[in-house]
Scaffold this motif. Sequence first.
Motif, short mmCIF file in Angstrom:
data_model
loop_
_atom_site.label_atom_id
_atom_site.label_comp_id
_atom_site.label_asym_id
_atom_site.label_seq_id
_atom_site.Cartn_x
_atom_site.Cartn_y
_atom_site.Cartn_z
N LEU A 270 49.02 42.91 54.01
CA LEU A 270 49.62 42.67 52.69
C LEU A 270 49.25 43.81 51.75
CD1 LEU A 270 48.56 38.91 52.41
CD2 LEU A 270 50.75 39.81 53.25
N GLU A 271 50.01 43.98 50.70
CA GLU A 271 49.74 45.07 49.74
C GLU A 271 48.38 44.90 49.08
OE1 GLU A 271 52.86 45.46 46.93
OE2 GLU A 271 54.41 45.92 48.43
N SER A 272 47.99 43.67 48.79
CA SER A 272 46.73 43.42 48.08
C SER A 272 45.56 43.16 49.02
CB SER A 272 46.90 42.22 47.13
OG SER A 272 47.26 41.06 47.88
N GLU A 273 45.76 43.35 50.32
CA GLU A 273 44.72 42.98 51.29
C GLU A 273 43.52 43.92 51.19
OE1 GLU A 273 44.55 41.54 55.95
OE2 GLU A 273 46.46 42.05 54.99
N LYS A 274 42.34 43.33 51.10
CA LYS A 274 41.12 44.10 50.90
C LYS A 274 40.59 44.69 52.21
CE LYS A 274 36.57 43.74 48.69
NZ LYS A 274 35.62 42.85 48.00
N ASN A 275 40.56 43.88 53.28
CA ASN A 275 40.06 44.33 54.57
C ASN A 275 41.24 44.48 55.53
OD1 ASN A 275 38.70 44.90 56.91
ND2 ASN A 275 37.66 42.93 57.08
N GLN A 276 41.60 45.74 55.85
CA GLN A 276 42.73 45.99 56.74
C GLN A 276 42.29 46.37 58.15
OE1 GLN A 276 45.52 48.74 54.98
NE2 GLN A 276 45.67 47.58 53.06
N ILE A 277 40.98 46.51 58.34
CA ILE A 277 40.49 46.85 59.68
C ILE A 277 40.75 45.72 60.66
CG2 ILE A 277 38.38 47.28 61.00
CD1 ILE A 277 37.34 48.91 58.70
N ASN A 278 40.62 44.45 60.19
CA ASN A 278 40.82 43.34 61.11
C ASN A 278 42.29 43.02 61.36
OD1 ASN A 278 41.55 42.12 58.71
ND2 ASN A 278 39.77 40.75 58.62
N ASN A 279 43.20 43.87 60.83
CA ASN A 279 44.63 43.70 61.12
C ASN A 279 45.04 44.43 62.40
OD1 ASN A 279 44.27 43.31 58.14
ND2 ASN A 279 46.43 42.78 58.28
N VAL A 280 44.14 45.20 62.95
CA VAL A 280 44.46 46.02 64.12
C VAL A 280 43.45 45.73 65.23
CG1 VAL A 280 44.79 48.36 65.01
CG2 VAL A 280 45.40 47.83 62.64
N LYS A 281 43.95 45.56 66.43
CA LYS A 281 43.07 45.39 67.60
C LYS A 281 43.64 46.19 68.76
CE LYS A 281 40.78 41.98 70.55
NZ LYS A 281 39.48 42.64 70.44
N GLU A 282 42.78 47.04 69.32
CA GLU A 282 43.19 47.87 70.45
C GLU A 282 42.79 47.16 71.75
OE1 GLU A 282 43.04 52.65 71.53
OE2 GLU A 282 41.43 51.73 70.39
N PHE A 283 43.68 47.22 72.75
CA PHE A 283 43.36 46.64 74.05
C PHE A 283 43.93 47.53 75.14
CE2 PHE A 283 47.48 44.92 72.93
CZ PHE A 283 48.18 44.79 74.12
N ALA A 284 43.44 47.32 76.36
CA ALA A 284 43.85 48.18 77.47
C ALA A 284 44.04 47.34 78.72
CB ALA A 284 42.81 49.27 77.72
N VAL A 285 44.89 47.84 79.61
CA VAL A 285 45.16 47.21 80.90
C VAL A 285 45.19 48.31 81.94
CG1 VAL A 285 46.86 45.96 82.28
CG2 VAL A 285 46.46 45.28 79.92
N GLU A 286 44.53 48.07 83.08
CA GLU A 286 44.60 49.04 84.17
C GLU A 286 45.71 48.63 85.13
OE1 GLU A 286 41.79 51.25 87.51
OE2 GLU A 286 40.93 49.73 86.19
N VAL A 287 46.70 49.48 85.26
CA VAL A 287 47.86 49.21 86.11
C VAL A 287 47.57 49.76 87.51
CG1 VAL A 287 50.34 49.56 86.44
CG2 VAL A 287 49.41 49.31 84.13
N ILE A 288 47.64 48.90 88.51
CA ILE A 288 47.37 49.29 89.89
C ILE A 288 48.61 48.99 90.75
CG2 ILE A 288 44.88 49.00 89.76
CD1 ILE A 288 45.17 46.24 90.85
#
Length: 677
Positions: A270-288
């Motif tokens: 949101l425009e007024s959001e104070k903490n924007q770090i918790n809006n993003v989460k990185e994840f990974a998958v190993e494709v075999i």
Amino acid sequence: MGSQTLIYIILSGIIALFVALFLYKYKVKQMSRKQMLLTSLRFISVFSLLLLLVNPKFESESVYLEKPNLVVAVDNSNSIAYLKQDTNALSILDDIKSNPEINEKFNVQIYSFGNQVKLSDSIRFNEQQTNLDKVFQEFNQIYKQTISPTVLITDGNQTLGSDYVFSANKYKQPVYSVILGDSTIYSDLKVQQLNVNKYAYLKNKFPVEVILVYHGEDSVNSVFKVQSGSSALYSEKVSFSKTNNSQILNFYLPANQVGVQTYKAILVPLESEKNQINNVKEFAVEVIDQKTNVAIVSDILHPDLGALKKSIEANEQRQATILKPNEFINKTNDFQLVMLYQPNNNFNDVFEGLKKTNSNYFLISGTKTNWRYLNSLDLNITNEITNQTEDFQAVLNSNFSEFIIEDLDFESFPPLKSSFGEASFKIPFQTILFKKVGNYTTESSLLSTLEHNGRREAVLFGEDLWKWRAQTYLNDKSFNSFDNFIGKLVQYLASTERKTRLSLDYSSFYEGNSSVLIKAQFFNKNYEFDAKESLSITVMDKVLEKPKSFPFILKNNYYQVDLSSLPASEYQFTVSAKNENISKSGSFKILDYNIEQQFLNADVNKLQQIANSNNGTSYFASNSGLLLSNLLEDERYKPIQKSHKNVVPLIDWKYLLALIIFCLSAEWFIRKYNGLI
């Protein structure tokens, strides 16, 4: 001292006096000063010796005041610094440490906590996890029998362990919560949790589940999307309100390229959001592009079959199928490894097929195994035939070197049941686990591996592995350690790779808050584990291109290095042996995620709850000055007068021995000097 002891002392005095007078007074009309001195010396020495035989005990009692403890636990996690409360925390701690009245009334003991609880004066706010549950569990053991009011300086946000409200209720000491953080409620969107398998298969789609949470009063709209690089793979509009404050999204993503694929889940802030770090989460998958298929062949029903299947399939790269011997015959080529569970005469075609294909197998024997039949086959092992059964516990062989094995505290596991008898190996073998009967550890093998003519085998002499898996959960609240143990054994048996002198054990990617551990084994030219080699790792950040070097530490039968201090990035590494020209390279990713930066506010409600339920008070950092005055005025915290009784036997008094030596020496010298000897 009892009356009987007193009588013995009086008798000792009479006997000593009689002996002294008999030597120097008998047949002497009048004693000279010299004779009186000799009489006194003999009396003292004899009386002292008799006293040592009586050995009276003397009691001494000392009275002292014991001050109550003041336990101060400071949150050392980096969420405190992220919420900009580090200055407040240090200021409150300094006020407690420097207050002379507090130090006069209490024994002040300062702890810091994050993932672990430590006695510490150094607070740096650099811990990556917070486990408040462990704080109360450990304090409950340490301060169980004392008066120890506890000051908890924290934001109350926990990332590990059970809910600390329950463990705090079992803690029988007053708790004073000093709340660090803002109690104001701001509008905040958050990627609360993201669930995804660690592995996916090429040209398939893998499932993703994401939980989105909203804190706020107004109704808001946003967009959730998943990106790989600059490409958007998934997007969905989401709406939240005060009552409808969470959403669970389930969707599938394509696996089009082999290797570790990194994705970014984004909930547009949101425009007024104070903490924007918790809006993003990185994840990974190993494709075999392939899967290890394991056949579990059995002619009987047993709980071990299900336990083995679950342990094998805990790793998504592996699949296990339970088959009857006649069902396996037509599917021999579908499997990379065969587990033979308690074979009998019905396994004849199975063994013939394994012999023709020279396939690897894992033989598990038990009380229903037909060893008479197995001994008649041309196997690399035979077993003594008896009609008795025995329970065997396991002891890890720390010298096992085929692959890295960690001690799961095997000696605490329930015993495995097997037929009683000694096994004989026809070819060289390595023992992973020895048999233990009662308190006696034998040289007999409980679990061993064999390698001959390009084929790998393993033999386990015992059933009831399902109890081991259950015990692992009781010990660790997780099946992971047992499943990893079975997984490493399966990986070794299913592999056809030749053994190398330097082997590595590491993951393709690590979560941002997990430990980054790389393990290694180094062997000499005879392929025996070499504990004297110095291994080091050089890590190169692919983005910054700055190399860093770290030494390995020896741990039992393997080496280990902890790279948890590295920031999130993609890395290449090379492990090298110092004394020989041997090295091995690889790569891994550390995903960017800091769980301690996911919080916007202190958990005020929980901190107030534990303070109220434990007969304490909660304070905000702004009014923490009241804490000291309340502690000083509280009548519950007074010194306790205690006494200490010390019982000392006379034989422990060294000066009495010195007195005896002096008296005897002085008597001998006087007699010698005067010609009486």
